[in-house]
Design a protein around this motif. Sequence first.
Motif, short mmCIF file in Angstrom:
data_model
loop_
_atom_site.label_atom_id
_atom_site.label_comp_id
_atom_site.label_asym_id
_atom_site.label_seq_id
_atom_site.Cartn_x
_atom_site.Cartn_y
_atom_site.Cartn_z
N VAL A 48 -0.39 -13.51 -0.30
CA VAL A 48 -0.31 -13.75 1.15
C VAL A 48 0.71 -12.82 1.80
O VAL A 48 0.42 -12.16 2.81
N PHE A 49 1.90 -12.74 1.22
CA PHE A 49 2.94 -11.88 1.79
C PHE A 49 2.55 -10.40 1.66
O PHE A 49 2.76 -9.61 2.59
N LYS A 50 1.98 -10.01 0.54
CA LYS A 50 1.55 -8.62 0.36
C LYS A 50 0.50 -8.25 1.40
O LYS A 50 0.56 -7.16 1.99
N ASP A 82 0.85 -1.18 0.00
CA ASP A 82 0.00 0.00 0.00
C ASP A 82 0.90 1.24 0.00
O ASP A 82 2.01 1.21 0.53
N PRO A 83 0.41 2.35 -0.57
CA PRO A 83 1.24 3.57 -0.60
C PRO A 83 1.59 4.06 0.81
O PRO A 83 0.79 3.96 1.73
N ILE A 84 2.80 4.59 0.91
CA ILE A 84 3.27 5.15 2.17
C ILE A 84 3.19 6.67 2.15
O ILE A 84 2.80 7.30 3.12
N LEU A 85 3.53 7.24 1.00
CA LEU A 85 3.70 8.69 0.92
C LEU A 85 3.29 9.20 -0.46
O LEU A 85 3.74 8.66 -1.47
N GLU A 86 2.43 10.20 -0.51
CA GLU A 86 2.12 10.87 -1.76
C GLU A 86 3.25 11.85 -2.08
O GLU A 86 3.76 12.53 -1.21
N VAL A 125 2.25 -7.67 4.73
CA VAL A 125 2.99 -6.40 4.76
C VAL A 125 2.03 -5.22 4.82
O VAL A 125 2.25 -4.26 5.57
N ASP A 126 0.95 -5.27 4.07
CA ASP A 126 -0.02 -4.17 4.07
C ASP A 126 -0.67 -3.98 5.43
O ASP A 126 -0.89 -2.85 5.89
N GLN A 127 -1.00 -5.10 6.09
CA GLN A 127 -1.62 -5.00 7.42
C GLN A 127 -0.62 -4.44 8.43
O GLN A 127 -0.97 -3.58 9.26
N TRP A 128 0.62 -4.92 8.37
CA TRP A 128 1.66 -4.37 9.25
C TRP A 128 1.84 -2.86 8.99
O TRP A 128 1.92 -2.06 9.94
N LEU A 129 1.86 -2.46 7.71
CA LEU A 129 2.08 -1.06 7.35
C LEU A 129 0.93 -0.18 7.81
O LEU A 129 1.14 0.93 8.31
N LYS A 171 -0.72 4.13 11.52
CA LYS A 171 -1.81 4.64 12.37
C LYS A 171 -1.46 4.69 13.85
O LYS A 171 -2.03 5.52 14.59
N ASP A 172 -0.55 3.84 14.31
CA ASP A 172 -0.30 3.78 15.76
C ASP A 172 0.90 4.62 16.20
O ASP A 172 1.31 4.56 17.36
N GLY A 173 1.46 5.39 15.27
CA GLY A 173 2.57 6.28 15.61
C GLY A 173 3.94 5.72 15.35
O GLY A 173 4.95 6.43 15.50
N THR A 174 4.03 4.44 14.93
CA THR A 174 5.34 3.83 14.67
C THR A 174 6.09 4.58 13.58
O THR A 174 7.28 4.92 13.74
#
Length: 291
Positions: free
Chosen positions: A256-258, A142-146, A261-265, A270-273
């Motif tokens: 599966v791997f994507k 998933d995108p991180i930064l526009e 990674v998307d859920q982790w990201l 969202k949690d400030g990490t």
Amino acid sequence: MTTAHCIRHTMTALGAVTALILMTGCADQFRAIDSADSEGPSAHGAQSSTNESRLETIKTSGVLNACTTGDYPPFTEDTGDGELTGIDVDMAADLAETLEVDIEWHQTSWGDLMDTFLSDCDIAVGGISMNPPRAEQVFFSDPILEDGKTSIARCDEVQNYQTIEDINQPNVTSIFPEGGTNEAFAREHFPNGDLKTHDNLTIFDELVAGGADVMTTDRAEVLYIAHEYDELCAVNPDETYDFSVMGYMLPQGDVVFKEYVDQWLTIALKDGTYDEIAEPWVGNVELIPED
């Protein structure tokens, strides 16, 4: 078309008997896809030679193999003593910690990034723009930064380079690292100018020293560098020449791997990490333009 979609569509329009026939067709479709997914390069290539997800491979080996260039702060930087640092470097380390595995780095260049990833890595990080040519060979997270391309120049000359037309002149030297989207952008949009390649680790020192007039790169890098160098100023950073997004490269076909990674990201954003990792690098610099 998913199996559930096939069931709903055929039950409504054609009745149960016809639906049964079409469901068989759907099943054949998925068997064909599954068969196609079983082909392709093995080891650390873009696809596995079996149906095993890279997630299982990483867990079994105990190692997450990660690619990065090490020359694109604040996302990735080689400290010069064999260590890598940066926002995306720390994010990849956080992913490895979440997976409960070690991380092994494979440093590469922008020109060799894709080849190195396909042969050696599970993930590639470091300010990587998501674009169709790369998407032909890899999945993206998933995108991180526009983001988008904009320019940076010496502050006393920045008014001379406000537009692509200003930069696309025979007497203007544009500098960029070899390989990657910055070179592609410069060659496409500044064909009338003087184009110069340079080592990305010292490219802004070269700009300060007068070895070039302007550097065009991603907005996030421009804002970071303008914050780090008193001599350099961003050119209209909130009105980029184009639009792009950054993400992490992942093995093509490995859903599966994507998903993992998307859920982790999503959680990290969202949690400030992510903000906690980025803060030492960018401070109060706003990397994402406000709406």
